[in-house]
Design a protein around this motif. Structure first.
Motif, PDB file in Angstrom:
ATOM      1  N   ALA A 264       0.838  -1.195   0.000  1.00  0.00           N
ATOM      2  CA  ALA A 264       0.000   0.000   0.000  1.00  0.00           C
ATOM      3  C   ALA A 264       0.874   1.246   0.000  1.00  0.00           C
ATOM      4  O   ALA A 264       2.030   1.213   0.444  1.00  0.00           O
ATOM      5  CB  ALA A 264      -0.902   0.000   1.236  1.00  0.00           C
ATOM      6  N   GLY A 265       0.326   2.340  -0.494  1.00  0.00           N
ATOM      7  CA  GLY A 265       1.043   3.598  -0.462  1.00  0.00           C
ATOM      8  C   GLY A 265       0.752   4.365   0.817  1.00  0.00           C
ATOM      9  O   GLY A 265      -0.226   4.088   1.515  1.00  0.00           O
ATOM     10  N   GLN A 266       1.604   5.311   1.115  1.00  0.00           N
ATOM     11  CA  GLN A 266       1.424   6.188   2.265  1.00  0.00           C
ATOM     12  C   GLN A 266       0.999   7.582   1.787  1.00  0.00           C
ATOM     13  O   GLN A 266       1.380   8.010   0.690  1.00  0.00           O
ATOM     14  CB  GLN A 266       2.722   6.285   3.069  1.00  0.00           C
ATOM     15  CG  GLN A 266       3.124   4.998   3.763  1.00  0.00           C
ATOM     16  CD  GLN A 266       2.188   4.646   4.913  1.00  0.00           C
ATOM     17  OE1 GLN A 266       1.593   5.521   5.542  1.00  0.00           O
ATOM     18  NE2 GLN A 266       2.052   3.348   5.184  1.00  0.00           N
ATOM     19  N   PRO A 267       0.220   8.300   2.591  1.00  0.00           N
ATOM     20  CA  PRO A 267      -0.206   9.646   2.178  1.00  0.00           C
ATOM     21  C   PRO A 267       0.957  10.543   1.758  1.00  0.00           C
ATOM     22  O   PRO A 267       0.818  11.339   0.823  1.00  0.00           O
ATOM     23  CB  PRO A 267      -0.899  10.185   3.431  1.00  0.00           C
ATOM     24  CG  PRO A 267      -1.434   8.955   4.110  1.00  0.00           C
ATOM     25  CD  PRO A 267      -0.400   7.891   3.877  1.00  0.00           C
ATOM     26  N   ALA A 268       2.088  10.404   2.428  1.00  0.00           N
ATOM     27  CA  ALA A 268       3.253  11.237   2.094  1.00  0.00           C
ATOM     28  C   ALA A 268       3.761  10.974   0.682  1.00  0.00           C
ATOM     29  O   ALA A 268       4.450  11.826   0.109  1.00  0.00           O
ATOM     30  CB  ALA A 268       4.375  11.001   3.099  1.00  0.00           C
ATOM     31  N   GLU A 269       3.425   9.815   0.117  1.00  0.00           N
ATOM     32  CA  GLU A 269       3.863   9.509  -1.243  1.00  0.00           C
ATOM     33  C   GLU A 269       2.941  10.123  -2.297  1.00  0.00           C
ATOM     34  O   GLU A 269       3.310  10.199  -3.476  1.00  0.00           O
ATOM     35  CB  GLU A 269       3.919   7.995  -1.443  1.00  0.00           C
ATOM     36  CG  GLU A 269       4.967   7.316  -0.580  1.00  0.00           C
ATOM     37  CD  GLU A 269       5.037   5.820  -0.839  1.00  0.00           C
ATOM     38  OE1 GLU A 269       5.967   5.382  -1.556  1.00  0.00           O
ATOM     39  OE2 GLU A 269       4.167   5.091  -0.323  1.00  0.00           O
ATOM     40  N   VAL A 270       1.764  10.559  -1.888  1.00  0.00           N
ATOM     41  CA  VAL A 270       0.816  11.179  -2.812  1.00  0.00           C
ATOM     42  C   VAL A 270       1.004  12.689  -2.859  1.00  0.00           C
ATOM     43  O   VAL A 270       0.804  13.326  -3.896  1.00  0.00           O
ATOM     44  CB  VAL A 270      -0.634  10.840  -2.401  1.00  0.00           C
ATOM     45  CG1 VAL A 270      -1.617  11.350  -3.456  1.00  0.00           C
ATOM     46  CG2 VAL A 270      -0.812   9.346  -2.209  1.00  0.00           C
ATOM     47  N   ALA A 271       1.394  13.267  -1.739  1.00  0.00           N
ATOM     48  CA  ALA A 271       1.502  14.725  -1.634  1.00  0.00           C
ATOM     49  C   ALA A 271       2.361  15.378  -2.718  1.00  0.00           C
ATOM     50  O   ALA A 271       1.999  16.452  -3.222  1.00  0.00           O
ATOM     51  CB  ALA A 271       2.019  15.107  -0.245  1.00  0.00           C
ATOM     52  N   PRO A 272       3.510  14.780  -3.111  1.00  0.00           N
ATOM     53  CA  PRO A 272       4.323  15.441  -4.138  1.00  0.00           C
ATOM     54  C   PRO A 272       3.600  15.659  -5.462  1.00  0.00           C
ATOM     55  O   PRO A 272       3.922  16.608  -6.188  1.00  0.00           O
ATOM     56  CB  PRO A 272       5.517  14.491  -4.310  1.00  0.00           C
ATOM     57  CG  PRO A 272       5.645  13.813  -2.989  1.00  0.00           C
ATOM     58  CD  PRO A 272       4.226  13.612  -2.541  1.00  0.00           C
ATOM     59  N   ALA A 273       2.623  14.811  -5.780  1.00  0.00           N
ATOM     60  CA  ALA A 273       1.857  15.015  -7.013  1.00  0.00           C
ATOM     61  C   ALA A 273       1.054  16.311  -6.934  1.00  0.00           C
ATOM     62  O   ALA A 273       0.964  17.065  -7.911  1.00  0.00           O
ATOM     63  CB  ALA A 273       0.927  13.826  -7.256  1.00  0.00           C
ATOM     64  N   PHE A 274       0.482  16.591  -5.774  1.00  0.00           N
ATOM     65  CA  PHE A 274      -0.266  17.832  -5.578  1.00  0.00           C
ATOM     66  C   PHE A 274       0.668  19.040  -5.602  1.00  0.00           C
ATOM     67  O   PHE A 274       0.311  20.094  -6.125  1.00  0.00           O
ATOM     68  CB  PHE A 274      -1.021  17.786  -4.249  1.00  0.00           C
ATOM     69  CG  PHE A 274      -2.203  16.864  -4.245  1.00  0.00           C
ATOM     70  CD1 PHE A 274      -3.480  17.354  -4.474  1.00  0.00           C
ATOM     71  CD2 PHE A 274      -2.055  15.505  -4.006  1.00  0.00           C
ATOM     72  CE1 PHE A 274      -4.582  16.508  -4.466  1.00  0.00           C
ATOM     73  CE2 PHE A 274      -3.141  14.655  -3.994  1.00  0.00           C
ATOM     74  CZ  PHE A 274      -4.420  15.152  -4.233  1.00  0.00           C
ATOM     75  N   VAL A 275       1.854  18.880  -5.029  1.00  0.00           N
ATOM     76  CA  VAL A 275       2.835  19.962  -5.057  1.00  0.00           C
ATOM     77  C   VAL A 275       3.212  20.282  -6.496  1.00  0.00           C
ATOM     78  O   VAL A 275       3.234  21.452  -6.910  1.00  0.00           O
ATOM     79  CB  VAL A 275       4.088  19.589  -4.240  1.00  0.00           C
ATOM     80  CG1 VAL A 275       5.198  20.627  -4.452  1.00  0.00           C
ATOM     81  CG2 VAL A 275       3.748  19.486  -2.757  1.00  0.00           C
TER      82      VAL A 275
END
Length: 299
Positions: A264-275
């Motif tokens: 599974a992924g972690q929320p911290a791994e999704v944030a850079p896409a939003f950045v």
């Protein structure tokens, strides 16, 4: 969990350990304080580089999960942020607020239910006033609840899911437009469910398809005004939405293990896409859906 930040060279297979969450149950909307194991929102693992210096952002569903990780990342990148969340999620929100305060950036708490039409308008006005303007919007608040058979899907659940995921996005975006100058961005949280729907998440999956379509249509409508609209479609990310009826309890121990990365992924791994989609470096990206799903093929 490794303490490596998002800029450190590392093997994505084992950047985070494969989790096997125990069977657990939480009432909606789910609370990070009670989730086992704990998720990484980037408290220690996200390192900013000034990519959003001076930005003013409103983020919905920002008390935990992906929204919380985006809020931390935005602040670490130099943005002031207004966080929306349900009042019952205050304890989780205060943790994120404290993390952001340590960055030295301004953080505003705006609790309330985005299913309420009047609140959506007030939320935007309060955010713009408290931040001294608004130039970034993240429509992230979401509702996900399993229903094994369409005949068991109540009108109440279906209505609540659409009001949270779709109506709020329309209303908040509409209210924000009078505040957003050229150069502003809107990023909506879609899902892999828009492309590969789980038969137990028919209502949720259909809202995520609507969010994709909205992002592409509004991207075209607002591009001439210099406002970019995009979406991020996460895969299986470990957040409180999963144990609070977002997944069958018996499937939690295997959550995310069917991805090519095997975890599974972690929320911290999704944030850079939003950045990326909020920063000027994506200036020629409009109407895009950026997939963060561990390698699962999507159209």
């Amino acid at each position: 969990m490794t303490q490596h930040d998002q800029l450190t060279f590392q093997n994505p297979v084992d950047r985070y350990a494969q989790i096997s969450p125990p069977k657990q149950d939480q009432p909606e909307p789910g609370f990070d304080e009670e989730i086992v194991p704990k998720a990484d929102h980037g408290e220690e693992s996200y390192r900013g580089t000034g990519r959003l210096e001076g930005r003013k952002a409103l983020i919905t569903g920002a008390d935990s999960g992906i929204g919380a990780a985006v809020a931390i990342a935005f602040a670490r990148e130099g943005a002031d942020v207004a966080l929306n969340y349900l009042p019952v999620e205050e304890e989780d929100a205060q943790h994120i607020i404290e993390v952001i305060r340590e960055t030295g950036r301004k953080v505003i708490a705006l609790p309330g239910d985005v299913r309420d039409q009047e609140f959506c308008s007030q939320l935007v006005e309060d955010a713009a006033r408290e931040l001294g303007g608004l130039d970034a919007l993240v429509n992230n608040a979401g509702k996900q609840e399993i229903s094994e058979d369409l005949t068991e899907l109540s009108d109440e659940q279906m209505r609540s899911t659409y009001e949270t995921n779709v109506y709020a996005m329309f209303r908040i975006t509409k209210a924000a437009l009078k505040h957003l100058p050229a150069g502003s961005t809107i990023v909506n949280t879609s899902s892999i469910q828009a492309y590969n729907p789980n038969p137990m998440l028919i209502d949720y999956a259909s809202t995520k398809s609507a969010m994709n379509n909205f992002s592409k249509g509004m991207g075209q409508q607002l591009a001439p005004k210099g406002i970019r609209v995009n979406a991020v479609a996460p895969g299986p990310i470990w957040t409180p939405i999963q144990p609070s009826d977002g997944q069958p309890k018996e499937k939690l121990p295997h959550f995310g293990q069917n991805t090519p990365l095997g975890r599974a992924g972690q929320p911290a791994e999704v944030a850079p896409a939003f950045v990326f989609l909020t920063s000027p470096e994506s200036s020629y990206v409009v109407g895009e859906t950026l997939h963060v799903n561990g390698g699962t093929p999507t159209p």
